[in-house]
Design a protein around this motif. Structure first.
Motif, short mmCIF file in Angstrom:
data_model
loop_
_atom_site.label_atom_id
_atom_site.label_comp_id
_atom_site.label_asym_id
_atom_site.label_seq_id
_atom_site.Cartn_x
_atom_site.Cartn_y
_atom_site.Cartn_z
N VAL A 167 31.51 11.91 93.66
CA VAL A 167 30.81 12.13 92.38
C VAL A 167 30.60 13.63 92.22
CG1 VAL A 167 28.91 11.43 90.89
CG2 VAL A 167 29.62 9.93 92.78
N ARG A 169 33.00 17.08 90.17
CA ARG A 169 34.38 17.61 90.12
C ARG A 169 34.38 19.13 90.00
NH1 ARG A 169 36.11 15.86 83.92
NH2 ARG A 169 34.04 16.14 83.05
N ILE A 172 34.10 24.15 93.42
CA ILE A 172 33.53 24.57 94.70
C ILE A 172 33.38 23.39 95.66
CG2 ILE A 172 31.43 25.53 95.76
CD1 ILE A 172 31.16 27.31 93.29
N HIS A 192 32.51 11.85 87.34
CA HIS A 192 31.79 12.97 86.72
C HIS A 192 30.89 12.43 85.62
CE1 HIS A 192 34.94 12.27 83.79
NE2 HIS A 192 35.81 12.38 84.79
N SER A 193 30.38 13.34 84.80
CA SER A 193 29.35 12.93 83.83
C SER A 193 29.90 11.99 82.74
CB SER A 193 28.70 14.16 83.19
OG SER A 193 29.65 14.86 82.41
N LYS A 194 31.19 11.91 82.57
CA LYS A 194 31.75 11.02 81.54
C LYS A 194 32.26 9.70 82.12
CE LYS A 194 31.40 14.27 78.33
NZ LYS A 194 30.74 15.31 79.18
N LEU A 198 29.43 4.12 86.48
CA LEU A 198 29.41 4.91 87.72
C LEU A 198 28.94 4.08 88.91
CD1 LEU A 198 29.80 7.72 89.03
CD2 LEU A 198 27.40 8.19 88.52
N ILE A 212 26.52 16.45 92.95
CA ILE A 212 26.15 16.32 91.54
C ILE A 212 25.15 17.39 91.11
CG2 ILE A 212 25.35 14.66 89.81
CD1 ILE A 212 25.63 12.49 92.12
N GLY A 213 24.15 17.64 91.96
CA GLY A 213 23.08 18.55 91.57
C GLY A 213 21.96 17.84 90.83
N MET A 217 19.74 10.97 92.59
CA MET A 217 20.41 10.14 91.59
C MET A 217 21.11 8.91 92.19
SD MET A 217 23.24 11.14 88.72
CE MET A 217 24.56 10.03 89.11
N VAL A 232 25.91 16.09 99.45
CA VAL A 232 26.09 17.54 99.38
C VAL A 232 24.93 18.21 98.63
CG1 VAL A 232 27.66 19.41 98.68
CG2 VAL A 232 28.59 17.22 99.45
N GLY A 233 24.22 17.45 97.83
CA GLY A 233 23.20 18.01 96.94
C GLY A 233 22.07 18.70 97.67
N ASN A 235 18.48 20.02 96.26
CA ASN A 235 17.59 20.18 95.11
C ASN A 235 16.18 20.41 95.61
OD1 ASN A 235 19.72 19.09 93.10
ND2 ASN A 235 19.51 17.40 94.55
N ASP A 267 21.22 14.70 96.50
CA ASP A 267 21.60 13.92 95.31
C ASP A 267 21.49 12.43 95.60
OD1 ASP A 267 22.14 16.28 94.02
OD2 ASP A 267 24.32 16.21 94.38
N THR A 290 28.26 24.43 106.13
CA THR A 290 28.87 25.43 105.26
C THR A 290 29.04 26.75 106.01
OG1 THR A 290 27.98 24.34 103.32
CG2 THR A 290 28.62 26.63 103.05
P1 NDP Z 1 28.22 21.64 89.57
O1 NDP Z 1 27.03 21.67 88.66
O2 NDP Z 1 29.23 22.71 89.46
O3 NDP Z 1 28.96 20.23 89.40
C1 NDP Z 1 28.26 19.05 89.26
C2 NDP Z 1 29.20 17.90 89.02
O4 NDP Z 1 28.44 16.70 88.93
C3 NDP Z 1 29.99 18.03 87.72
O5 NDP Z 1 31.32 17.66 87.91
C4 NDP Z 1 29.28 17.06 86.77
O6 NDP Z 1 30.14 16.42 85.85
C5 NDP Z 1 28.78 16.01 87.74
N1 NDP Z 1 27.61 15.35 87.18
C6 NDP Z 1 26.49 15.90 86.68
N2 NDP Z 1 25.65 14.95 86.24
C7 NDP Z 1 26.26 13.77 86.44
C8 NDP Z 1 25.91 12.42 86.18
N3 NDP Z 1 24.74 12.10 85.61
N4 NDP Z 1 26.76 11.45 86.52
C9 NDP Z 1 27.95 11.75 87.11
N5 NDP Z 1 28.34 13.01 87.39
C10 NDP Z 1 27.51 14.01 87.05
O7 NDP Z 1 27.61 21.57 91.04
P2 NDP Z 1 28.28 21.95 92.46
O8 NDP Z 1 29.48 21.11 92.68
O9 NDP Z 1 28.37 23.40 92.60
O10 NDP Z 1 27.11 21.46 93.44
C11 NDP Z 1 26.70 20.11 93.53
C12 NDP Z 1 25.48 20.02 94.42
O11 NDP Z 1 25.80 20.45 95.71
C13 NDP Z 1 24.29 20.88 94.00
O12 NDP Z 1 23.09 20.18 94.32
C14 NDP Z 1 24.39 22.10 94.88
O13 NDP Z 1 23.13 22.69 95.11
C15 NDP Z 1 24.94 21.49 96.13
N6 NDP Z 1 25.73 22.44 96.94
C16 NDP Z 1 25.48 22.48 98.29
C17 NDP Z 1 26.19 23.30 99.12
C18 NDP Z 1 25.91 23.26 100.58
O14 NDP Z 1 25.57 22.27 101.13
N7 NDP Z 1 26.04 24.35 101.28
C19 NDP Z 1 27.22 24.22 98.60
C20 NDP Z 1 27.49 24.05 97.20
C21 NDP Z 1 26.74 23.20 96.42
P3 NDP Z 1 30.92 17.22 84.64
O15 NDP Z 1 32.06 17.89 85.34
O16 NDP Z 1 31.36 16.15 83.73
O17 NDP Z 1 29.91 18.16 84.08
#
Ligand code: NDP
Length: 316
Positions: A167, A169, A172, A192-194, A198, A212-213, A217, A232-233, A235, A267, A290
C-alpha cells in the motif's frame, strides 16, 4: 479468543546484525587499502533532518566508514548545490553521496538528485539505479525498501510465490519495495489512494507492506490471519484522544507519552498484533534498517566503483 500471538520482527536486532557485518567488511576493505567514504549534504537546520544525519554519521563511526558533512545554509542556490555535488562526484575517496531531504523550496531538488553520480547514489534514487532495479541488474537500491527485504530474508519469511500487497506507490518506498518483491518472485499488487476495495485487496496478502503515511490506517480487517505485516509508516502523534485510540492499556507507552508528550505510531494499527503471524513494530521495526542499509550501500558502492570481487553480504 485465540492465544496465538504474532512474532515481533525486531528491526533493532537485525539492524545491529547488518551493521556488524558491514563493520567486518569495512575492516577487510581497509586492509586492502580501500576506505569506504560517505559524504552527507545537510542544507539548513531542519530539526528532523539534523537528527537523521546525526544518526547516519554515528552509524558510520560504528562501522568504520569515513564520513564528512557538508552544511550549506538554508538560502543555498541550486547552482551552488550542483557545484558541491559535482565536486564530491570527482573525489575518489568519496564512495557515497547522500543529499538529505527535504531541500528548501528555492532549490530544484530533482536536478540536484539527478546530479549525484549513479555510482555514488547510496539512496538509490537516481533514474539509472531505478532502471537497474527494474531490469534486475546490480546497482544501488533505496535503503528503506532494501531494509524491508532484509527483515523478510533474515526472518526466514517465504517470499517466493507469496501473495504480496504494497500500500503506497512513492518513488522512495512503495514502488521500489514492490519491485524488490517482484524480483524475489512474489506475486505483487500495488495499491494507492485510488484503489477500490482496499480492505479486500489487503486481505489477500501473505505479506502486507504499508507505506502510506496515515497513522493506524491498516486495522485488523485489512489483514489475513497469520500473514506478515511490514509497517513502514512513521507518524508522530501528540493528541491524548488519538493516543488512547491506539495504545489504551499499554502501560509502557503511556509512561513515555506522558513524559515526552508524543509517541510514534505506524501506518498499521497496533491491534493488528492480534491477527498477524509476524509484524514489524513502530518504533523498532523498519526504521532502524534504513540506516543499516545506508551503511551496506556505501560498502556496495565502494566495491562496485573501485572494488574487487568480494561478495556482498546483503541480498540482491
Ligand atoms: P508518500 O506520501 O510519498 O506516499 C504515500 C502513498 O500512500 C501514496 O502512494 C498514496 O497514494 C498512498 N496513500 C495515501 N493515502 C492512502 C489511502 N487512504 N489509501 C491508500 N493509499 C493511500 O509517502 P512515503 O512513501 O514517502 O512514506 C510512507 C510512510 O513511510 C510515511 O509514514 C513515512 O514517514 C514513512 N517512511 C519511513 C521511512 C523509514 O522507515 N526510514 C523512510 C521513508 C518513509 P497516491 O499515490 O494515490 O497519492
Amino acid at each position: 479468543g485465540s492465544t496465538m500471538s504474532a512474532t515481533i520482527l525486531d528491526g533493532n536486532k537485525i539492524s545491529a546484525e547488518i551493521k556488524s557485518e558491514v563493520a567486518a567488511e569495512v575492516a577487510e576493505l581497509k586492509a586492502a587499502g580501500l576506505r569506504p567514504g560517505l559524504a552527507v549534504v545537510l542544507v539548513g537546520h531542519n530539526p528532523a533532518s539534523e537528527i537523521y544525519v546525526r544518526n547516519k554519521v554515528k552509524a558510520c563511526e560504528l562501522t568504520g566508514i569515513y564520513s564528512e558533512q557538508h552544511t550549506p545554509p538554508e538560502t543555498v542556490s541550486t547552482k551552488d548545490l550542483l557545484q558541491l555535488v559535482e565536486s564530491l562526484n570527482r573525489r575518489d575517496d568519496i564512495d557515497g553521496i547522500l543529499v538529505q531531504l527535504p531541500l528548501p523550496k528555492q532549490v530544484d531538488a530533482k536536478k540536484v538528485l539527478l546530479a549525484v553520480s549513479p555510482e555514488k547514489d547510496v539512496d538509490g534514487f537516481h533514474p539509472m539505479n531505478v532502471g537497474y532495479l527494474s531490469t534486475v541488474r546490480p546497482g544501488l537500491v533505496p535503503c528503506t525498501p532494501a531494509g524491508c527485504m532484509e527483515i523478510l530474508r533474515r526472518s526466514h519469511i517465504q517470499v517466493e510465490g507469496a501473495e504480496a500487497v504494497v500500500v503506497g506507490r512513492s518513488d522512495i518506498v512503495g514502488k521500489p519495495v514492490a519491485m524488490l518483491l517482484t524480483n524475489a518472485n512474489a506475486t505483487v499488487t500495488i495499491c494507492h489512494s485510488k484503489t477500490h476495495d482496499l480492505k479486500e485487496v489487503c486481505r489477500r496478502a501473505d505479506i502486507l507492506v504499508a507505506a502510506i503515511g496515515r497513522a493506524g490506517m491498516i486495522t485488523p480487517e485489512y489483514v489475513k490471519p497469520g500473514s506478515t505485516v511490514i509497517d513502514v509508516g512513521i507518524n508522530r502523534i501528540t493528541d491524548r484522544a488519538e493516543f488512547e485510540k491506539y495504545f489504551a492499556g499499554d502501560a509502557k507507552r503511556e509512561a513515555s507519552f506522558t513524559k515526552s508528550g508524543s509517541t510514534l505510531v505506524g501506518d498499521v494499527h497496533p491491534k493488528v498484533v492480534e491477527i498477524a503471524g509476524a509484524f514489524t513494530p513502530v518504533p523498532g521495526g523498519v526504521g532502524p534498517l534504513t540506516i543499516a542499509m545506508l551503511m551496506a550501500n556505501t560498502v556496495k558502492a565502494t566495491k562496485l566503483r573501485r572494488g574487487n570481487t568480494v561478495q556482498s553480504i546483503v541480498g540482491d
